[in-house]
Write an enzyme that holds these catalytic residues in place. Structure first.
Site, PDB file in Angstrom:
ATOM      1  CG  ASP A 183      93.387  -9.607 -55.356  1.00  0.00           C
ATOM      2  OD1 ASP A 183      94.194  -8.924 -56.001  1.00  0.00           O
ATOM      3  OD2 ASP A 183      93.519 -10.826 -55.173  1.00  0.00           O
ATOM      4  CG  ASP A 222      99.913 -13.126 -56.124  1.00  0.00           C
ATOM      5  OD1 ASP A 222      99.515 -12.767 -55.005  1.00  0.00           O
ATOM      6  OD2 ASP A 222      99.180 -13.161 -57.122  1.00  0.00           O
TER       7      ASP A 222
END
Ligand code: GLA
Length: 729
Positions: A479, A549
């Site tokens: 990430d 997301d």
């Protein structure tokens, strides 16, 4: 051989199965661009160029008194700044004397069998050797450096790749201030430019605008390819649709700053450029050194945007993504993030994994929060040490228990991030990217490590490997949760600070390459706050990327639709999450959430414990169904049937077997109306003369493609249908 050279005319014709690209070194050695489009005979297309005396568009000195020869008007293959061409240029060099005017002329070329690769950079590959490489060398007129133009001609993929290498053969330093990987000069200008814009939790929306006089561009100066604009762009005719008309796709295999631009010039010609954004870029090339630009891939479709996408899908699935996970089935995963966020201990995770295993889930992923002091997103980044106190056990114990349940185990990292509240920062504040004397921009209360530095990368790599080696771990999520800022590297001299952004990206690639080499079987999923680094560069290292997301299934329709223009379904991380949705509070049926998540790398992101028994039973059948359709979805041909952002009651898309023997039609009802009209969806990619069975009824292929299939009536908001269409034998 897909590369033809006509030495009399110094003409290069590159041919793929359906397309053709052509250049010509003219009488002054200027490399002209003469054709990109449909394949035809290797005729010299330079006959289409009109020469005329162009006022205020000067003539190169070697053209003598020929006032009809002006670089400002000619279609060029690689136009340099200061050559008398006042349009945007593909190259700007600062010479040792501080000036920048440059002019490039053809010197030589080389044709090689096979596809080239690039040192330290992602590139499409072709193990079957159905590709060839052309390298054309231009020299600057001041004889200080060469520009090697690389072309990869991937014949059966209908892809042409490009990269540029600048080689300094002088005794002095030169500075690259701008280097674009692609320039295509069209003699005409009547295009639409398609770009994919967005923001965090709403990536890759489609925008289509006519190219007007002047320059239209999108790009990123964030150090990542970004949520805001994607390095995939399309030029099309105004009337091009999904199935008809001409279009050109351009994809940049790079994960840092980029710019893609279209310029309509004074003679209604269009110049398209794609490459590194010059704002944060100035690279010193020392004597005898070479600089390689990142690769870009180009394709042409004469059958609309759908075919263009499928060209990229095929190429990226099989010739960009690498290793075991190109052909091996990826596990259905459960990620704990939206289920528990930072609030967990080892027992809770094991319980989640146990619940998951009963549903048929194959991989359990422990997301953020397992290391250092990390109970919120404000501390701990950089301290890659398992927090055994929080977990109540070692990582190995967790991993062993999860494996005992029959699941694989995965883990989250943010290797580039650092919190000021971390042991690493307290020990090495100089490793964080910040400019001495200036307070840095914080984002998510964190800074970034200077990944351009090998010592910093080595430290992080060692610590990550220690974690990975301490337990059985089959999956890693990489990430990155902020954009770059405060570009500065303590180990570079003043005159090389303009290299930091690019060196950062090279550092990222270097570390990912090391990781892949050390753990060749590990599945790595890319992520940057969802889809902030969803690009073809990352796909070379991480065959799937968390798409957004935003896990709301209805929002995801648009996000995945936009993403599908340049990237295959097999690369889009997509999960079923709880309802009401965490981001939007919307409620969509569990079946619909699965329909959408299945059109990606399928998984769940929730706490199974919070599901009812009935829901659990549904999930079991969803997983089974996904496994049945796996090959069709992941390796089949993807067709966009409608645009989810257009006002249509039903949104549909389809996966068809490449041989047309079966298809899966996915439908989501975006609007329901009582007493509404009938709805049909026309299928694609079937065999027109074959008979297919759908829900026990038989139809001819041409009927399904022309008349369409009458759809079931939705009785619930956002209801979805997955309809299997199978050829009779
Ligand atoms: C990012 C990711 C999420 C999750 C969190 C953890 O936002 O996109 O999926 O991993 O970080 O902090």
């Amino acid at each position: 051989m897909a590369i033809l050279f006509d030495s009399t005319n110094r003409l290069f014709t590159l041919q793929t199965d359906h397309n053709m690209y052509q250049m010509k070194a003219d009488r002054y050695g200027v490399l002209l661009h003469t054709w990109f489009g449909m394949k035809g005979s290797a005729f010299d297309y330079s006959y289409r160029i009109a020469y005329a005396d162009r006022g205020f568009s000067g003539n190169p000195y070697d053209a003598g008194d020929d006032r009809t020869y002006s670089l400002d008007a000619l279609p060029q293959e690689f136009p340099a700044y200061g050559s008398g061409d006042y349009r945007s240029s593909a190259l700007k060099v600062r010479y040792p004397d501080g000036t920048s005017a440059c002019d490039l002329r053809y010197l030589k070329h080389e044709i090689r069998a096979g596809k080239y690769s690039l040192p330290g950079l992602p590139a499409l590959y072709d193990e079957a050797q159905n590709s060839d490489t052309l390298i054309i060398t231009l020299e600057d007129i001041r004889r200080m450096f060469y520009v090697h133009l690389y072309y990869g001609v991937m014949e059966d993929l209908d892809i042409i790749t490009r990269a540029v290498c600048v080689e300094n053969h002088s005794n002095e330093d030169i500075y690259l201030e701008n280097i674009q990987s692609v320039c295509v000069d069209y003699l005409y200008g009547d295009f639409d430019l398609h770009t994919f814009y967005g923001r965090h939790v709403k990536e890759r929306n489609c925008q289509r605008t006519p190219v007007r006089h002047g320059i239209q561009s999108v790009g990123s100066t964030r150090g990542t390819s970004s949520h805001q604009y994607n390095p995939f762009l399309i030029l099309s005719n105004h009337d091009t649709t999904e199935d008809n008309g001409s279009c050109y796709g351009f994809s940049f295999l790079y994960s840092g700053d980029f710019i893609g631009s279209a310029e309509l010039d004074q003679y209604d010609q269009t110049r398209f450029l794609l490459g590194i954004h010059p704002d944060n870029f100035c690279y010193c090339v020392k004597p005898q050194e070479r600089f390689y630009s990142p690769e870009a891939a180009m394709a042409y479709s004469d059958h609309g945007l759908g075919k263009l996408s499928r060209i990229f899908h095929r190429a990226y699935r099989n010739h960009l993504c690498r290793g075991k996970w190109t052909t091996t089935r990826r596990p259905v995963l459960l990620n704990d993030w939206e289920g528990v966020y930072f609030d967990f201990d080892g027992d809770k995770l094991i319980q989640m994994a146990k619940d998951a295993s009963e549903l048929g889930i194959e991989l359990f992923v422990m997301d953020d929060g397992w290391f250092g002091k990390r109970d919120l997103d404000v501390s701990g980044l950089g301290d890659w040490v398992v927090n055994e106190k929080k977990l109540g056990c070692t990582l190995k114990e967790i991993s062993d228990q999860i494996h005992a349940l029959g699941l694989q185990f995965g883990i989250w990292f943010e290797p580039e991030g650092i919190n000021e509240d971390s042991d690493l920062y307290r020990e090495h504040p100089e490793w964080a990217m910040q400019i001495p004397g200036k307070l840095p921009t914080r984002s998510r209360q964190q800074l970034l490590l200077d990944f351009s530095r090998e010592d910093v990368r080595d430290y992080i790599f060692t610590h990550i490997c220690q974690v990975l080696d301490s337990a059985r771990i089959e999956y890693l999520k990489w990430d990155l949760n902020r954009s770059l800022s405060d570009l500065y590297s303590a180990v570079l001299p003043r005159e090389r600070q303009g290299e930091v952004m690019h060196r950062y990206v090279l550092g990222l690639y270097d570390m990912l390459e090391k990781l892949i080499n050390r753990y060749p079987d590990m599945l790595i999923e890319g992520c940057s706050g969802g889809g902030g680094r969803f690009d073809a560069g990352m796909l070379y290292y991480t065959p799937q990327i968390w798409c957004s997301d935003d896990t709301d299934a209805i929002e995801r329709l648009s996000i995945q639709y936009g993403t599908s223009f340049g990237y295959p379904v097999s690369t889009m991380g997509s999960h079923v999450s709880h309802c009401p949705n965490e981001q939007t509070r919307r409620i969509a049926p569990l079946n619909t959430r699965a329909t959408v998540a299945m059109s990606g790398t399928f998984g769940y992101e929730l706490d199974v414990n919070k599901m009812s028994e009935e829901e659990k039973e549904i999930v079991k059948t969803q997983i089974q169904e996904f496994k049945e359709y796996y090959d069709l979805i992941q390796y089949g041909d993807y067709y966009r049937l409608t645009n989810p952002d257009a006002v249509e009651a039903y949104h549909g898309w389809e996966f068809a077997a490449p041989d047309g023997s079966e298809a899966l039609l996915c439908i989501v009802a975006l609007q329901i109306h009582p007493n509404g009209p009938g709805r049909w969806m026309r299928l694609k990619g079937l065999k027109k003369d074959s008979i297919y069975t759908v829900d026990g009824k038989e139809y001819a292929g041409d009927v399904l493609m022309n008349g369409g299939l009458l759809l079931p009536t939705a009785t619930e908001e956002y209801e979805s249908f997955r309809i299997h269409i199978v050829e009779n034998h």
